[in-house]
Design a protein around this motif. Structure first.
Motif, short mmCIF file in Angstrom:
data_model
loop_
_atom_site.label_atom_id
_atom_site.label_comp_id
_atom_site.label_asym_id
_atom_site.label_seq_id
_atom_site.Cartn_x
_atom_site.Cartn_y
_atom_site.Cartn_z
N MET A 63 12.34 5.45 -6.23
CA MET A 63 11.45 5.05 -5.14
C MET A 63 10.01 5.46 -5.44
O MET A 63 9.07 4.70 -5.20
CB MET A 63 11.94 5.70 -3.83
CG MET A 63 11.04 5.52 -2.62
SD MET A 63 9.80 6.86 -2.50
CE MET A 63 10.87 8.28 -2.27
N GLY A 64 9.82 6.65 -6.01
CA GLY A 64 8.48 7.16 -6.29
C GLY A 64 7.76 6.42 -7.40
O GLY A 64 6.54 6.40 -7.43
N ILE A 65 8.52 5.81 -8.33
CA ILE A 65 7.88 5.12 -9.46
C ILE A 65 7.98 3.60 -9.33
O ILE A 65 7.68 2.88 -10.29
CB ILE A 65 8.49 5.57 -10.80
CG1 ILE A 65 9.97 5.17 -10.90
CG2 ILE A 65 8.30 7.06 -11.00
CD1 ILE A 65 10.57 5.41 -12.29
N ASP A 66 8.38 3.11 -8.17
CA ASP A 66 8.55 1.66 -7.97
C ASP A 66 7.27 0.89 -8.30
O ASP A 66 7.29 -0.15 -8.95
CB ASP A 66 8.97 1.40 -6.52
CG ASP A 66 9.65 0.05 -6.35
OD1 ASP A 66 10.07 -0.52 -7.37
OD2 ASP A 66 9.73 -0.43 -5.21
N HIS A 67 6.13 1.42 -7.84
CA HIS A 67 4.85 0.78 -8.11
C HIS A 67 4.54 0.74 -9.60
O HIS A 67 4.14 -0.29 -10.16
CB HIS A 67 3.73 1.51 -7.35
CG HIS A 67 2.36 1.08 -7.74
ND1 HIS A 67 1.57 1.82 -8.60
CD2 HIS A 67 1.63 -0.01 -7.42
CE1 HIS A 67 0.41 1.21 -8.77
NE2 HIS A 67 0.42 0.10 -8.07
N LEU A 68 4.76 1.86 -10.28
CA LEU A 68 4.51 1.97 -11.71
C LEU A 68 5.41 1.00 -12.49
O LEU A 68 4.94 0.28 -13.38
CB LEU A 68 4.77 3.41 -12.16
CG LEU A 68 4.73 3.69 -13.66
CD1 LEU A 68 3.35 3.44 -14.22
CD2 LEU A 68 5.18 5.12 -13.94
N ILE A 69 6.68 0.96 -12.16
CA ILE A 69 7.63 0.09 -12.87
C ILE A 69 7.28 -1.38 -12.66
O ILE A 69 7.37 -2.19 -13.60
CB ILE A 69 9.07 0.39 -12.42
CG1 ILE A 69 9.49 1.80 -12.85
CG2 ILE A 69 10.04 -0.65 -12.98
CD1 ILE A 69 9.53 2.03 -14.35
N ASP A 70 6.87 -1.74 -11.46
CA ASP A 70 6.46 -3.14 -11.21
C ASP A 70 5.37 -3.58 -12.18
O ASP A 70 5.37 -4.71 -12.66
CB ASP A 70 5.95 -3.29 -9.76
CG ASP A 70 7.08 -3.41 -8.76
OD1 ASP A 70 8.24 -3.58 -9.19
OD2 ASP A 70 6.80 -3.35 -7.55
N ILE A 71 4.44 -2.67 -12.47
CA ILE A 71 3.34 -3.01 -13.39
C ILE A 71 3.83 -3.03 -14.83
O ILE A 71 3.52 -3.95 -15.60
CB ILE A 71 2.17 -2.03 -13.20
CG1 ILE A 71 1.53 -2.24 -11.82
CG2 ILE A 71 1.13 -2.20 -14.31
CD1 ILE A 71 0.48 -1.24 -11.44
N LEU A 72 4.63 -2.05 -15.21
CA LEU A 72 5.13 -2.00 -16.59
C LEU A 72 5.96 -3.23 -16.93
O LEU A 72 5.97 -3.68 -18.09
CB LEU A 72 5.96 -0.73 -16.82
CG LEU A 72 5.21 0.60 -16.83
CD1 LEU A 72 6.16 1.73 -17.19
CD2 LEU A 72 4.04 0.57 -17.81
N GLY A 122 0.82 -1.21 0.00
CA GLY A 122 0.00 0.00 0.00
C GLY A 122 0.85 1.25 0.00
O GLY A 122 0.50 2.27 -0.62
N ARG A 123 1.99 1.19 0.67
CA ARG A 123 2.89 2.34 0.73
C ARG A 123 3.46 2.66 -0.65
O ARG A 123 3.60 3.81 -1.04
CB ARG A 123 4.03 2.05 1.71
CG ARG A 123 4.47 3.29 2.49
CD ARG A 123 5.68 3.04 3.34
NE ARG A 123 5.58 1.83 4.14
CZ ARG A 123 6.62 1.30 4.77
NH1 ARG A 123 7.81 1.86 4.66
NH2 ARG A 123 6.48 0.23 5.51
N LYS A 124 3.81 1.62 -1.41
CA LYS A 124 4.37 1.82 -2.75
C LYS A 124 3.37 2.52 -3.66
O LYS A 124 3.73 3.43 -4.41
CB LYS A 124 4.79 0.47 -3.36
CG LYS A 124 6.11 -0.05 -2.85
CD LYS A 124 6.41 -1.45 -3.36
CE LYS A 124 6.65 -1.50 -4.82
NZ LYS A 124 7.17 -2.81 -5.28
N LEU A 125 2.11 2.10 -3.60
CA LEU A 125 1.08 2.74 -4.42
C LEU A 125 0.88 4.19 -4.00
O LEU A 125 0.81 5.09 -4.84
CB LEU A 125 -0.23 1.96 -4.32
CG LEU A 125 -1.45 2.59 -5.02
CD1 LEU A 125 -1.15 2.91 -6.48
CD2 LEU A 125 -2.66 1.68 -4.91
#
Length: 295
Positions: free
Chosen positions: A221-230, A117-120
């Protein structure tokens, strides 16, 4: 106060659909903690035709507000951060009814702040930061310094919230009090922007330089969630990205964020031929340095 409001919340607590009831009483007059009301009754229900239902009451020259919210709506607020007061209400409110320890467990989960949840939340906050920062820079380059000032103040606010989430804290309504304790460097930037005697153009110029460094140091760190999905696919059309159930939470900030990340080489453009001569589809993928670290 509780005695007067008891008939209202007891009626709700007796319903099987009700998960929890808490009361929040007004504190310092200077803090917009209860939206000027003397008391807030927060009632969480499992399901309802309306995700949010609000009713106002008067008593003894005072006023109270009852907020009935569904569990799904509450979870969305906590995830997206679109209703910041509700975190403080849950933390500081007095529990009047708690079915199967629903509120107790919710508070425990907020304390733990699960990393997923923190990553999102960091991703959403970073996207808002980039939107405000890029808009502010555009106004600055056009010599519209007051508009630039407005956007850069908001960008610093998002930067402060991002730093708090990174450190495992939920941003509160009085966010700068938290930032001053946890990230004094960001607080000092904000303080200098607002209080410096330098002319506005010079203040903004220095602040953009400092912000460039602070944003760059937090980008991965700020785009970790986005990169995981990409990384789940070789490439994505923008419509596929915007339609993803988690990425659509980024809303209007997503396109500006992507252009920023392409410019900074965190995301790569993949061109695909179309039926038209000389025009190509523009797809996207995570930069190669991320793809080599596939989970």
């Amino acid at each position: 106060m509780e005695d007067i409001l008891r008939p209202i919340y007891q009626e709700r607590a007796s319903q099987v659909n009700t998960l929890g009831v808490l009361i929040v009483e007004k504190r310092e007059k200077s803090v917009p903690f209860t939206d000027t009301f003397d008391a807030i009754l927060l009632i969480v229900v499992k399901d309802s035709e309306h995700p949010v239902y609000i009713k106002h009451y008067s008593y003894q020259n005072k006023k109270a507000a009852m907020h009935i919210v569904t569990e799904a709506q509450l979870n969305e607020w906590l995830l997206v951060g679109s209703n910041r007061k509700v975190v403080e209400w849950i933390y500081l409110g007095r529990v009047l009814f708690d079915r199967n320890e629903f509120l107790h467990n919710l508070r425990a989960e907020l304390d733990e702040f699960p990393f997923k949840g923190r990553k999102l939340k960091m991703g959403l906050e970073f996207a808002k930061l980039i939107r405000r920062y890029m808009d502010g820079k555009a106004f600055f380059n056009n010599n519209q310094y007051l508009d630039a000032f407005n956007h850069i103040v908001h960008s610093l606010h998002h930067l402060g919230r991002l730093a708090l989430i990174e450190n495992g804290f939920h941003p509160e309504v009085s966010v700068w009090k938290q930032v001053k304790q946890i990230e004094p460097e960001i607080y000092q930037l904000y303080y200098e922007l607002v209080n410096s005697d330098e002319d506005l153009e010079k203040r903004l110029k220095l602040l953009f330089l400092a912000s460039d460094f602070l944003i760059h140091s937090r980008t991965e760190m700020g785009i970790d969630h986005l990169i995981d999905i990409l990384k789940m696919k070789e490439s994505w059309s923008f419509n596929e990205i915007a339609s993803h159930p988690e990425l659509n939470l980024y809303s209007v900030d997503l396109e500006v964020l992507f252009e920023y990340l392409v410019e900074k080489h965190f995301i790569e453009v993949v061109t695909v031929e179309t039926k038209g001569i000389g025009i190509l589809h523009r797809n996207y993928k995570a930069a190669e340095k991320f793809m080599s670290k596939k989970q």
